[in-house]
Scaffold this motif. Structure first.
Motif, PDB file in Angstrom:
ATOM      1  N   ALA A 145     -21.266  33.309  -6.721  1.00 44.32           N
ATOM      2  CA  ALA A 145     -21.469  32.473  -5.618  1.00 44.32           C
ATOM      3  C   ALA A 145     -20.357  31.294  -5.579  1.00 44.32           C
ATOM      4  O   ALA A 145     -19.961  30.664  -6.494  1.00 44.32           O
ATOM      5  N   THR A 146     -20.165  30.935  -4.348  1.00 44.33           N
ATOM      6  CA  THR A 146     -19.012  30.069  -3.939  1.00 44.33           C
ATOM      7  C   THR A 146     -19.970  28.888  -3.237  1.00 44.33           C
ATOM      8  O   THR A 146     -20.969  29.087  -2.582  1.00 44.33           O
ATOM      9  N   MET A 147     -19.128  27.758  -3.203  1.00 40.62           N
ATOM     10  CA  MET A 147     -19.609  26.662  -2.196  1.00 40.62           C
ATOM     11  C   MET A 147     -18.245  26.098  -1.746  1.00 40.62           C
ATOM     12  O   MET A 147     -17.424  25.526  -2.402  1.00 40.62           O
ATOM     13  N   LEU A 148     -17.971  25.870  -0.285  1.00 43.45           N
ATOM     14  CA  LEU A 148     -16.892  25.432   0.303  1.00 43.45           C
ATOM     15  C   LEU A 148     -17.424  23.942   0.597  1.00 43.45           C
ATOM     16  O   LEU A 148     -18.298  23.719   1.210  1.00 43.45           O
ATOM     17  N   TYR A 149     -16.533  22.936  -0.011  1.00 44.58           N
ATOM     18  CA  TYR A 149     -17.102  21.440   0.090  1.00 44.58           C
ATOM     19  C   TYR A 149     -15.923  20.697   0.433  1.00 44.58           C
ATOM     20  O   TYR A 149     -14.602  21.177   0.234  1.00 44.58           O
ATOM     21  N   GLY A 150     -16.092  19.346   0.699  1.00 44.80           N
ATOM     22  CA  GLY A 150     -15.116  18.479   1.056  1.00 44.80           C
ATOM     23  C   GLY A 150     -14.599  18.521   2.375  1.00 44.80           C
ATOM     24  O   GLY A 150     -13.381  17.993   2.853  1.00 44.80           O
ATOM     25  N   HIS A 151     -15.490  18.772   3.228  1.00 44.57           N
ATOM     26  CA  HIS A 151     -15.309  18.899   4.822  1.00 44.57           C
ATOM     27  C   HIS A 151     -16.239  17.884   5.357  1.00 44.57           C
ATOM     28  O   HIS A 151     -16.086  16.759   5.377  1.00 44.57           O
ATOM     29  N   ILE A 152     -17.216  18.606   5.979  1.00 40.28           N
ATOM     30  CA  ILE A 152     -18.240  17.604   6.788  1.00 40.28           C
ATOM     31  C   ILE A 152     -19.599  17.584   6.186  1.00 40.28           C
ATOM     32  O   ILE A 152     -20.409  16.985   6.645  1.00 40.28           O
ATOM     33  N   GLU A 153     -19.692  18.072   4.746  1.00 41.95           N
ATOM     34  CA  GLU A 153     -21.195  18.123   4.292  1.00 41.95           C
ATOM     35  C   GLU A 153     -21.316  16.936   3.796  1.00 41.95           C
ATOM     36  O   GLU A 153     -20.429  16.118   3.291  1.00 41.95           O
ATOM     37  N   THR A 154     -22.573  16.631   3.503  1.00 40.58           N
ATOM     38  CA  THR A 154     -23.276  15.356   2.713  1.00 40.58           C
ATOM     39  C   THR A 154     -23.281  15.721   1.219  1.00 40.58           C
ATOM     40  O   THR A 154     -23.377  16.945   1.045  1.00 40.58           O
ATOM     41  N   LEU A 155     -23.367  15.014   0.358  1.00 35.16           N
ATOM     42  CA  LEU A 155     -23.593  15.100  -1.190  1.00 35.16           C
ATOM     43  C   LEU A 155     -24.876  15.758  -1.106  1.00 35.16           C
ATOM     44  O   LEU A 155     -25.179  16.877  -1.944  1.00 35.16           O
ATOM     45  N   ALA A 156     -25.922  15.306  -0.543  1.00 32.85           N
ATOM     46  CA  ALA A 156     -27.100  15.996  -0.559  1.00 32.85           C
ATOM     47  C   ALA A 156     -27.038  17.623   0.027  1.00 32.85           C
ATOM     48  O   ALA A 156     -27.846  18.260  -0.619  1.00 32.85           O
TER      49      ALA A 156
END
Ligand code: V47
Length: 371
Positions: free
Chosen positions: A217-228
């Motif tokens: 499983a991946t998670m693409l982060y560091g764009h427009i998502e919040t930490l929650a």
């Protein structure tokens, strides 16, 4: 017990040492604390309890049979339209030829992910898997993200189970973890509107696990998502893993901004820094207490940071990544593959033990521990 500078981390540390699960609120505390040293040591404690110094990697060829895709995710620099310069779309025979050209002795897995091609019939995909299996016996085929499996079910007018059954019968051994992006509906509407939704992604993996096909499983982060929203993503994965136990590793992918429109269109100008990436990996290690491995994907982290991440909860750095093109097209450092010897050196110089594995984490070779 270690000394803890941030008093808010005291009860969390006690829970970690006691093997208790962290709550959502505690996860948020970990995203907010300035006491990164404690966070690192907690993640390292859990990593060492599970794996000691063993640090895994795989000799992996990345293959995409096409980059033609109708989905239009805003973060993507890989996809092309029909006829666009740089588009490719290999037949089964051309795919076998491509793999033969890039093949290296001792190769263990062919990792395939690609575009959602609007015209290829589903029958092409099991044929491709079978042709690769027959031409490269002994090389495992880890193929297609849940987003692509969802697309196959649509074009085949079938369901996930039947699609996965045909692929498994043709020789597929595992699913890669891509296409997950961020599960939050708010974000998905903005960055991956035409892709499988969160429930569909999770359902593909649930079905695969029930059939004995393990996955990542991946998670693409560091764009427009919040930490929650990052934690919500991990929470949904943790729940599914409680049900099935079929995930092998979790792979955070930091957003790479080159050659795509996400950054400009959404006014994003700052991207993750090294410590953001390390914090995120450490939180994943602590929050995903039922995942065997957290991967420090050197393609997006860079190899030196992946090496540092081994003290932040990471027990796997993926692999040689021959011909990686998805994150490379968005500016990541993976354009030049690393040899097994280079990977082993990064790991042993960090005081860990390199372990070459296959796609299913069977051990191929455990290197000597450094004294
Ligand atoms: O789903 C696309 C990501 C994923 C960008 O299973 C980007 O072992 C950052 O599936 N910036 C595909 N990321 C990669 C993938 C994968 C990678 C490593 C290990 C495994 C595994 C699977 O690449 C996509 C998307 O989330 N991606 N564009 C970008 N600009």
């Amino acid at each position: 017990m270690i000394s803890v500078r941030d008093p808010q981390l005291q009860p969390l540390a006690a829970k970690v040492y006691d093997g208790q699960r962290l709550s959502f609120e505690e996860g948020l505390t970990l995203y907010q604390t300035r006491d990164l040293n404690t966070l690192m040591r907690l993640a390292n404690y859990v990593r060492n309890e599970r794996h000691g110094d063993d640090t895994y990697f795989v000799h992996s060829l990345r293959f995409s049979q096409t980059n033609i895709c109708y989905v239009g995710c805003t973060f993507c620099s890989f996809a092309k339209r029909f006829g666009e310069e740089g588009a490719w779309d290999w037949s089964v025979a051309e795919s076998v030829e491509w793999v033969r050209e890039h093949y290296q002795p001792g190769l263990t897995e062919i990792h395939i992910s690609s575009g959602h091609h609007p015209k290829r019939p589903f029958s092409y995909y099991p044929q491709l898997v079978a042709a690769l299996r027959d031409n490269f016996p002994g090389v495992q085929i880890k193929a297609w993200t849940a987003a692509e499996i969802h697309h196959f079910a649509k074009i085949a007018r079938s369901d996930y189970h039947r699609v996965l059954r045909e692929l498994k019968d043709a020789g597929l051994v595992a699913l890669p973890g891509g296409g997950a992006e961020i599960f939050s509906e708010r974000v998905r509407r903005k960055i991956a509107r035409n892709k499988v939704d969160a429930n569909g992604w999770l359902e593909v993996h649930r079905t695969a696990h029930e059939m004995g096909i393990r996955s990542n499983a991946t998670m693409l982060y560091g764009h427009i998502e919040t930490l929650a929203e990052r934690l919500d993503h991990m929470e949904r994965l943790r729940k599914l893993q409680d049900e099935t136990g079929g995930f092998m590793s979790f792979i955070p992918l930091s957003f790479q901004p080159w050659g795509n429109n996400l950054a400009q269109n959404l006014g994003k100008t700052e991207f993750t820094t090294g410590l953001d990436d390390l914090r995120n990996l450490a939180i994943a290690r602590l929050y995903l207490d039922n995942f065997p491995h957290i991967k420090g994907y050197w393609a997006t982290l860079t190899a030196p940071l992946a090496q540092v991440s081994l003290d932040w909860g990471v027990s796997d750095i993926d692999g040689t990544l021959i011909a990686e093109s998805i994150v490379t097209s968005a500016g990541a450092s993976s354009g030049r593959a690393l040899s097994k010897e280079q990977l082993a050196r990064y790991i042993s110089d960090a005081g860990r033990v390199p372990v070459e594995r296959d796609a299913l984490y069977n051990v191929i070779r455990r290197y000597e521990a450094v004294s």
